[in-house]
Scaffold this active site. Sequence first.
Site, PDB file in Angstrom:
ATOM      1  N   LYS A   1     -98.634  -8.891  77.100  1.00 23.65           N
ATOM      2  CA  LYS A   1     -99.565  -7.763  77.267  1.00 23.65           C
ATOM      3  C   LYS A   1    -100.761  -8.194  78.105  1.00 23.65           C
ATOM      4  CE  LYS A   1    -102.720  -4.749  74.600  1.00 23.65           C
ATOM      5  NZ  LYS A   1    -103.117  -4.236  73.265  1.00 23.65           N
TER       6      LYS A   1
ATOM      7  N   LYS B   1    -112.933   3.290  71.460  1.00 19.41           N
ATOM      8  CA  LYS B   1    -113.279   2.390  70.356  1.00 19.41           C
ATOM      9  C   LYS B   1    -114.783   2.462  70.072  1.00 19.41           C
ATOM     10  CE  LYS B   1    -109.781  -1.201  71.273  1.00 19.41           C
ATOM     11  NZ  LYS B   1    -109.087  -1.148  69.973  1.00 19.41           N
TER      12      LYS B   1
ATOM     13  N   ASP C   1    -107.783  -8.781  75.556  1.00 19.44           N
ATOM     14  CA  ASP C   1    -106.578  -7.990  75.305  1.00 19.44           C
ATOM     15  C   ASP C   1    -105.450  -8.331  76.301  1.00 19.44           C
ATOM     16  OD1 ASP C   1    -105.429  -6.271  73.487  1.00 19.44           O
ATOM     17  OD2 ASP C   1    -105.990  -4.446  74.561  1.00 19.44           O
TER      18      ASP C   1
ATOM     19  N   ARG D   1     -98.395  -1.082  73.447  1.00 20.38           N
ATOM     20  CA  ARG D   1     -96.964  -0.790  73.259  1.00 20.38           C
ATOM     21  C   ARG D   1     -96.414   0.058  74.413  1.00 20.38           C
ATOM     22  NH1 ARG D   1     -98.253   1.946  67.554  1.00 20.38           N
ATOM     23  NH2 ARG D   1     -99.936   0.434  67.742  1.00 20.38           N
TER      24      ARG D   1
HETATM   25  N1  BES Z   1    -105.988  -4.217  71.585  1.00 26.64           N
HETATM   26  C1  BES Z   1    -105.901  -3.477  70.380  1.00 26.64           C
HETATM   27  C2  BES Z   1    -105.558  -4.338  69.171  1.00 26.64           C
HETATM   28  C3  BES Z   1    -106.541  -5.402  68.768  1.00 26.64           C
HETATM   29  C4  BES Z   1    -107.377  -5.198  67.699  1.00 26.64           C
HETATM   30  C5  BES Z   1    -106.575  -6.622  69.415  1.00 26.64           C
HETATM   31  C6  BES Z   1    -108.247  -6.196  67.296  1.00 26.64           C
HETATM   32  C7  BES Z   1    -107.450  -7.606  69.007  1.00 26.64           C
HETATM   33  C8  BES Z   1    -108.278  -7.396  67.949  1.00 26.64           C
HETATM   34  C9  BES Z   1    -104.838  -2.406  70.482  1.00 26.64           C
HETATM   35  O1  BES Z   1    -104.614  -1.886  71.760  1.00 26.64           O
HETATM   36  C10 BES Z   1    -105.287  -1.265  69.623  1.00 26.64           C
HETATM   37  O2  BES Z   1    -106.308  -0.730  69.919  1.00 26.64           O
HETATM   38  N2  BES Z   1    -104.536  -0.984  68.571  1.00 26.64           N
HETATM   39  C11 BES Z   1    -104.892   0.048  67.659  1.00 26.64           C
HETATM   40  C12 BES Z   1    -103.648   0.839  67.327  1.00 26.64           C
HETATM   41  C13 BES Z   1    -103.928   2.109  66.573  1.00 26.64           C
HETATM   42  C14 BES Z   1    -104.587   3.116  67.486  1.00 26.64           C
HETATM   43  C15 BES Z   1    -102.625   2.653  66.050  1.00 26.64           C
HETATM   44  C16 BES Z   1    -105.449  -0.603  66.404  1.00 26.64           C
HETATM   45  O3  BES Z   1    -104.937  -1.641  65.996  1.00 26.64           O
HETATM   46  O4  BES Z   1    -106.422  -0.091  65.863  1.00 26.64           O
HETATM   47 ZN    ZN Z   2    -105.098  -3.170  73.341  1.00 24.10          ZN
HETATM   48 ZN    ZN Z   3    -105.967  -0.287  72.215  1.00 26.83          ZN
END
Ligand code: BES
Ligand code: ZN
Ligand code: ZN
Length: 481
Positions: A249, A261, A272, A335
């Site tokens: 990724k 966010k 990321d 994803r």
């Molecule tokens: N890059 C984030 C995941 C992440 C979270 C990486 C904390 C490193 C530290 C990912 O793209 C994301 O935002 N995932 C969401 C998914 C949700 C919207 C279903 C998450 O984990 O909150």
């Molecule tokens: Zn992400």
């Molecule tokens: Zn994200």
Amino acid sequence: MMQTTTRTTSFEQIKSEALIVPVFEGRKDPRFGAADLFDAGEIAGKPLEMTLLHHVPGVAAIRVLLAGAGKPEKFDAAEARKLAGAAIRHLKAKSVKEIAFVLDAEHSGPDYASAVVEGAILGDYEPDRYKTGDDKKSVASFTVVGDAAGLAEAVATGSLIAEAQNYARDLANEPANRLTPLKVAEAARQTASAYGLECEVLERDQMASLGMGALLGVAQGSAEPPALIVMRYRPEAAAAPVHLGLVGKGVTFDTGGISIKPAEGMEKMKYDMAGGAAMIGAMRAIAQLKPAIPVTAFIPCVENMPGSRAQRPGDIVNAMSGKSIEVINTDAEGRLILADALAYARKQGCTHLVDAATLTGAIVVALAHINVGLFANNDAMRDRVLAAAKAEGERMWPMPLEDEYKEYLKSPFADLANVGPRWGGAVTAAMFLKEFAEDTPWVHLDIAGTAWLDDSKPYLAKGPTGVPVRTLVRLATDWKG
Ligand code: BES
Ligand code: ZN
Ligand code: ZN
């Protein structure tokens, strides 16, 4: 770069600024007058306990650092790696630059030598390249003292692997203004030409012709163009039926997009692309170690931004594999880009796949910052990756991936939704990817909790860790076609 060498001379004669000597729990070491210190209770040999001695009679080195190694029967290569890292960080804080490590007689083989060198190089790393002060400390030379066969080669191997891992850490640490998707592609190209790999970068138009709607949907909210990086290693004697694909990724910054966010901690989303960085680092080491099997890395790079062209919740995109996806949450972007990269890796003939991604906050809830979450659609592939991880001291924990979880990704409007309900977020994310790995043996590594340390460890600075570079390199080099 730290200079690394080996010496077979007896340790008393080694001239260096400091000599690191492991001492064990329950073994009163008679050397260096340490027996008294054991008796007095000042030294116990507990893991990572450090005792610095000066002017030791009969020793040419200026200092001796007695480095607690714990119980001798528990002291494996992974412990040796941590011990060397902790010892070197202890010494460099005192401005020591020239260091030798005396391998313990009972733990002296090539696997220990390479682990110790890796520990030293990884421990020396600091994420401070943009600090301008002149007080930065680093170790100039590191000598492994021992006389087992194959030490010199082991030291060279350990050194190149750790340097590759540090390179991945540097990339993960780059802020998003300095490392855009096109800059990641530039770094991959430079790595490829320096180490003799093939490198190809697909641009937006090419991805559009291939039908990569899931990846391009994420990219459309940013002014920075996307890139799909492909790095190829091919062994000289081909004909192996195996072709390993490494998919990482590469989100250079994740704002969340329209599903934006919160501000708190958002600056960390520069890492990321740690999965992609790990693939570039792994390919650099693979190019030098020349495993028997072909390996290709695929790194989809985008910036996830809420620009005026950004995709919206409710949008439906078509992935290259033919599946339609309802984008419920634009923050579940990893994803989406991996869906198209996995499909492309299969199309390019990969027979086995490993992806690494900072995919979910939920994996941090499940496993904290200790274990990588490991998901697999194939038991043999899972065991291969677990064995490599264990040998390299990179903690990974198998997570479930049963068909029942697919229920959670149902959409009334498309083949799949890109998110499920609240619970089991790391599993539903993996389940989503599984739809695109299809029947190819595949392992997914969720490194969201382990690619970045918020607090330093005795053996590692805070910041990017470079996980899972070593596991991937070993996976490739241990594969005998
Ligand atoms: N890059 C984030 C995941 C992440 C979270 C990486 C904390 C490193 C530290 C990912 O793209 C994301 O935002 N995932 C969401 C998914 C949700 C919207 C279903 C998450 O984990 O909150
Ligand atoms: Zn992400
Ligand atoms: Zn994200």
